[in-house]
Write an enzyme that holds these catalytic residues in place. Structure first.
Site, PDB file in Angstrom:
ATOM      1  N   HIS A 119      37.172  40.787  -8.440  1.00  0.00           N
ATOM      2  CA  HIS A 119      37.326  40.459  -9.691  1.00  0.00           C
ATOM      3  C   HIS A 119      37.760  38.992 -10.241  1.00  0.00           C
ATOM      4  O   HIS A 119      38.869  38.480  -9.068  1.00  0.00           O
ATOM      5  CB  HIS A 119      37.716  41.313 -10.642  1.00  0.00           C
ATOM      6  CG  HIS A 119      39.283  41.627 -10.708  1.00  0.00           C
ATOM      7  ND1 HIS A 119      40.199  40.802 -11.030  1.00  0.00           N
ATOM      8  CD2 HIS A 119      39.898  42.704 -10.272  1.00  0.00           C
ATOM      9  CE1 HIS A 119      41.449  41.208 -11.159  1.00  0.00           C
ATOM     10  NE2 HIS A 119      41.167  42.401 -10.471  1.00  0.00           N
ATOM     11  N   CYS A 121      43.307  45.309  -6.066  1.00  0.00           N
ATOM     12  CA  CYS A 121      42.240  44.726  -6.289  1.00  0.00           C
ATOM     13  C   CYS A 121      42.191  43.295  -5.470  1.00  0.00           C
ATOM     14  O   CYS A 121      43.304  42.860  -5.440  1.00  0.00           O
ATOM     15  CB  CYS A 121      42.021  44.452  -7.818  1.00  0.00           C
ATOM     16  SG  CYS A 121      41.386  46.053  -8.633  1.00  0.00           S
TER      17      CYS A 121
END
Length: 189
Positions: free
Chosen positions: A148, A164
């Protein structure tokens, strides 16, 4: 006359974006205008095309957590290399996943595990420039992990996340446009 038309077109676009649709609100916070503004942000780790010696086929994403780089394999012995932020100590991982979903300017709901560690976090955050998921998110399998964007570009090249893979908003938009649902993602230490 040309300048007036340009100003009028920008004003019309901003008005159109703020009066309806999913992107209602400040047009500079998310959506096409925010994407355009991100193009001009400087990159701490510039994106570049590099030689690729791996056996992965074109279209594969390979993340090296030790190098803190993400490679999008182009084929013909080349890949695009991006600087990324990765999981901090105790949160790094490796394995093979696939992109199961893609979202532009995603909303964020911290998972229960993160809220247990950080009860001060909001329970929900709408998509936008202040959202930790940034301009785009690519969801990895049934895991809690994503590739992301980030509202903290200074963290690229560092081990800072809860697992992440973070990219600058400029880079995540570029990768998002290349990657399809089903893309293989290989994460290596």
């Amino acid at each position: 006359m040309t300048r007036r038309r340009t100003i009028a077109a920008v004003a019309f676009a901003a008005l159109t974006l703020t009066t309806g649709g999913a992107q209602a609100g400040n047009p500079f916070d998310s959506g096409p205008i925010a994407d355009f503004m991100n193009i001009f942000r400087t990159q701490a780790i510039p994106r570049e095309t590099v030689a690729w010696r791996g056996s992965e086929k074109a279209g594969t994403v390979v993340v090296s957590t030790s190098q803190r780089r993400l490679y999008y394999v182009l084929g013909r012995g080349e890949a695009i290399r991006y600087g990324v932020g990765v999981g901090r100590e105790g949160f790094s991982w490796s394995g093979v996943k696939s992109v199961t979903m893609k979202k532009e300017w995603p909303a964020w709901r911290p998972p229960a595990q993160m809220l247990a560690r950080r009860p001060d976090l909001p329970r929900y955050m709408a998509g936008g420039q202040d959202n930790p998921l940034g301009a785009r998110a690519m969801y990895l399998g049934s895991s809690l992990y994503r590739i992301h964007g980030s509202n903290e570009p200074e963290t690229m090249g560092a081990a800072v996340s809860s697992g992440c893979i973070r990219m600058t908003n400029k880079d995540v938009v570029d990768l998002y446009d290349r990657v399809r649902v089903g893309t293989k993602v290989i994460v290596r230490n």
